[in-house]
Design a protein around this motif. Structure first.
Motif, PDB file in Angstrom:
ATOM      1  N   UNK A 272       0.806  -1.211   0.000  1.00 21.21           N
ATOM      2  CA  UNK A 272       0.000   0.000   0.000  1.00 21.21           C
ATOM      3  C   UNK A 272       0.840   1.262   0.000  1.00 21.21           C
ATOM      4  N   UNK A 273       0.180   2.355  -0.350  1.00 25.49           N
ATOM      5  CA  UNK A 273       0.743   3.700  -0.251  1.00 25.49           C
ATOM      6  C   UNK A 273      -0.141   4.471   0.710  1.00 25.49           C
ATOM      7  N   UNK A 274       0.494   5.105   1.702  1.00 26.52           N
ATOM      8  CA  UNK A 274      -0.273   5.821   2.707  1.00 26.52           C
ATOM      9  C   UNK A 274       0.080   7.301   2.724  1.00 26.52           C
ATOM     10  N   UNK A 275      -0.864   8.104   3.167  1.00 29.48           N
ATOM     11  CA  UNK A 275      -0.603   9.517   3.395  1.00 29.48           C
ATOM     12  C   UNK A 275       0.205   9.659   4.684  1.00 29.48           C
ATOM     13  N   UNK A 276       0.793  10.841   4.933  1.00 39.29           N
ATOM     14  CA  UNK A 276       1.495  11.042   6.215  1.00 39.29           C
ATOM     15  C   UNK A 276       0.617  10.768   7.427  1.00 39.29           C
ATOM     16  N   UNK A 277      -0.687  10.949   7.259  1.00 38.95           N
ATOM     17  CA  UNK A 277      -1.602  10.681   8.369  1.00 38.95           C
ATOM     18  C   UNK A 277      -1.922   9.205   8.525  1.00 38.95           C
ATOM     19  N   UNK A 278      -1.448   8.378   7.593  1.00 33.12           N
ATOM     20  CA  UNK A 278      -1.636   6.939   7.707  1.00 33.12           C
ATOM     21  C   UNK A 278      -2.771   6.360   6.899  1.00 33.12           C
ATOM     22  N   UNK A 279      -3.478   7.171   6.128  1.00 34.93           N
ATOM     23  CA  UNK A 279      -4.585   6.663   5.334  1.00 34.93           C
ATOM     24  C   UNK A 279      -4.059   5.947   4.097  1.00 34.93           C
ATOM     25  N   UNK A 280      -4.576   4.750   3.830  1.00 36.15           N
ATOM     26  CA  UNK A 280      -4.191   3.991   2.643  1.00 36.15           C
ATOM     27  C   UNK A 280      -4.932   4.570   1.444  1.00 36.15           C
ATOM     28  N   UNK A 281      -4.176   5.059   0.452  1.00 36.56           N
ATOM     29  CA  UNK A 281      -4.805   5.678  -0.717  1.00 36.56           C
ATOM     30  C   UNK A 281      -4.569   4.878  -2.003  1.00 36.56           C
ATOM     31  N   UNK A 282      -3.720   3.870  -1.942  1.00 39.75           N
ATOM     32  CA  UNK A 282      -3.497   2.961  -3.075  1.00 39.75           C
ATOM     33  C   UNK A 282      -3.033   1.638  -2.509  1.00 39.75           C
TER      34      UNK A 282
ATOM     35  N   UNK B 272      -5.329  -4.050  -7.718  1.00 40.35           N
ATOM     36  CA  UNK B 272      -4.605  -2.782  -7.740  1.00 40.35           C
ATOM     37  C   UNK B 272      -5.613  -1.638  -7.827  1.00 40.35           C
ATOM     38  N   UNK B 273      -5.662  -0.829  -6.780  1.00 39.99           N
ATOM     39  CA  UNK B 273      -6.665   0.230  -6.669  1.00 39.99           C
ATOM     40  C   UNK B 273      -6.010   1.501  -6.138  1.00 39.99           C
ATOM     41  N   UNK B 274      -6.308   2.633  -6.769  1.00 38.94           N
ATOM     42  CA  UNK B 274      -5.923   3.943  -6.253  1.00 38.94           C
ATOM     43  C   UNK B 274      -7.196   4.764  -6.055  1.00 38.94           C
ATOM     44  N   UNK B 275      -7.354   5.361  -4.904  1.00 38.99           N
ATOM     45  CA  UNK B 275      -8.539   6.182  -4.654  1.00 38.99           C
ATOM     46  C   UNK B 275      -8.580   7.335  -5.651  1.00 38.99           C
ATOM     47  N   UNK B 276      -9.764   7.666  -6.157  1.00 41.40           N
ATOM     48  CA  UNK B 276      -9.886   8.674  -7.228  1.00 41.40           C
ATOM     49  C   UNK B 276      -9.157   9.984  -6.955  1.00 41.40           C
ATOM     50  N   UNK B 277      -9.211  10.462  -5.731  1.00 39.75           N
ATOM     51  CA  UNK B 277      -8.594  11.760  -5.419  1.00 39.75           C
ATOM     52  C   UNK B 277      -7.071  11.716  -5.440  1.00 39.75           C
ATOM     53  N   UNK B 278      -6.513  10.517  -5.514  1.00 42.62           N
ATOM     54  CA  UNK B 278      -5.054  10.381  -5.454  1.00 42.62           C
ATOM     55  C   UNK B 278      -4.475   9.766  -6.725  1.00 42.62           C
ATOM     56  N   UNK B 279      -5.260   9.758  -7.806  1.00 47.05           N
ATOM     57  CA  UNK B 279      -4.775   9.204  -9.059  1.00 47.05           C
ATOM     58  C   UNK B 279      -3.890  10.215  -9.795  1.00 47.05           C
ATOM     59  N   UNK B 280      -3.089   9.697 -10.723  1.00 49.95           N
ATOM     60  CA  UNK B 280      -2.204  10.552 -11.497  1.00 49.95           C
ATOM     61  C   UNK B 280      -0.934  10.932 -10.771  1.00 49.95           C
ATOM     62  N   UNK B 281      -0.609  10.259  -9.682  1.00 47.40           N
ATOM     63  CA  UNK B 281       0.585  10.596  -8.900  1.00 47.40           C
ATOM     64  C   UNK B 281       1.637   9.478  -8.915  1.00 47.40           C
ATOM     65  N   UNK B 282       1.410   8.450  -9.722  1.00 46.83           N
ATOM     66  CA  UNK B 282       2.396   7.384  -9.829  1.00 46.83           C
ATOM     67  C   UNK B 282       2.282   6.293  -8.793  1.00 46.83           C
ATOM     68  N   UNK B 283       1.209   6.294  -7.998  1.00 47.74           N
ATOM     69  CA  UNK B 283       1.074   5.275  -6.952  1.00 47.74           C
ATOM     70  C   UNK B 283       0.949   3.869  -7.544  1.00 47.74           C
ATOM     71  N   UNK B 284       0.111   3.718  -8.575  1.00 48.03           N
ATOM     72  CA  UNK B 284      -0.099   2.389  -9.157  1.00 48.03           C
ATOM     73  C   UNK B 284       1.194   1.857  -9.759  1.00 48.03           C
TER      74      UNK B 284
END
Length: 255
Positions: free
Chosen positions: A162-172, A188-200
């Motif tokens: 997973x990829x998490x925000x600094x606050x610990x939320x899993x966004x991908x 493989x899932x990336x939350x819509x608000x966090x797409x386009x950032x290379x997480x996938x």
């Protein structure tokens, strides 16, 4: 592809509480997770007339208390031939699924952002995602859909990435399954608000790095979905196609 087929068969059967062997395939039942369609389905591996498959799905899945119906044909030609009969029987969803095998080239991504998560760390994200998809479902059903991810550990070595925000939320996130020199990367899932950032891409690069010593690395994509083309750009090659027919008790997405 024989090794991929064996991996998928053994992986699926290991997660079932009951397997019903048929002359032309088998049925998977998971009595502890009846709302998980992926774990309660028929798999057709040899030629059979569609009417027999449909009747058997009613008998086996219906007999186990399942309201849905899910039948997978592993042979593309047989699936195409069966499609009209399934449509006539009320199976409103017909999916074409493509198994894609990685060709071995490098995939570059920011692996430093990827973490291996415990299931306890991943579970809140799963619960939130399933609740968003099924806002009216009972809490027990949502918990089943989240907790079914634990079943994978019965059939393979599992890594929740997973990829998490600094606050610990899993966004991908994604799940890597490994067994006997074969590796599968799925969900493989990336939350819509966090797409386009290379997480996938980062998650996929990490999964391929972790499975670099395996002989075969594959995933399954919808034939008509955009991710198939994206996977191709990252070195995945189309290999075989399967067909899945679903009849839902109400208008709702697959689960």
């Amino acid at each position: 592809m024989g090794r991929v087929a064996r991996f998928e068969r053994e992986f699926a059967r290991a997660q079932a509480t009951e397997v019903v062997d048929l002359p032309w395939g088998y049925a998977l039942l998971q009595h502890d997770f009846p709302v998980s369609w992926a774990h309660n389905r028929l798999v057709v591996t040899a030629p059979v007339d569609a009417e027999t498959a449909i009747a058997t799905a009613d008998l086996v899945l219906g007999g186990a208390g399942c309201r849905h119906r899910l039948v997978t044909y592993l042979d593309a030609a047989e699936g195409e031939r069966a499609a009209p009969a399934f449509a006539a029987a009320g199976y409103g969803t017909h999916e074409r699924l493509v198994t894609m095998v990685h060709g071995g080239g490098p995939v570059h991504g920011d692996r430093a952002r990827v973490e291996a998560l415990t299931f306890a760390e991943l579970r809140p994200s799963l619960l939130a995602d399933w609740r968003a998809d099924f806002p009216d479902d009972p809490e027990a059903d949502i918990e089943q859909l989240a907790d079914r991810s634990l079943l994978a550990g019965r059939g393979a070595e599992v890594a929740f990435l997973g990829v998490r925000t600094p606050a610990g939320r899993v966004v991908a996130r994604g799940e890597l399954y490994r067994r006997d020199g074969v590796a599968q990367f799925e969900n493989l899932i990336t939350h819509p608000a966090h797409r386009g950032r290379g997480h996938a891409r980062a998650l996929l690069a990490e999964a391929l790095a972790r499975s670099a010593g395996d002989d075969v690395r594959f995933l399954v994509a919808e034939a008509t979905g955009w991710p198939r083309g994206w996977y191709r750009t990252l070195g995945y090659l189309d290999r075989v196609e399967a067909h899945a027919f679903q009849r839902t008790p109400a208008a709702c997405p697959s689960r």
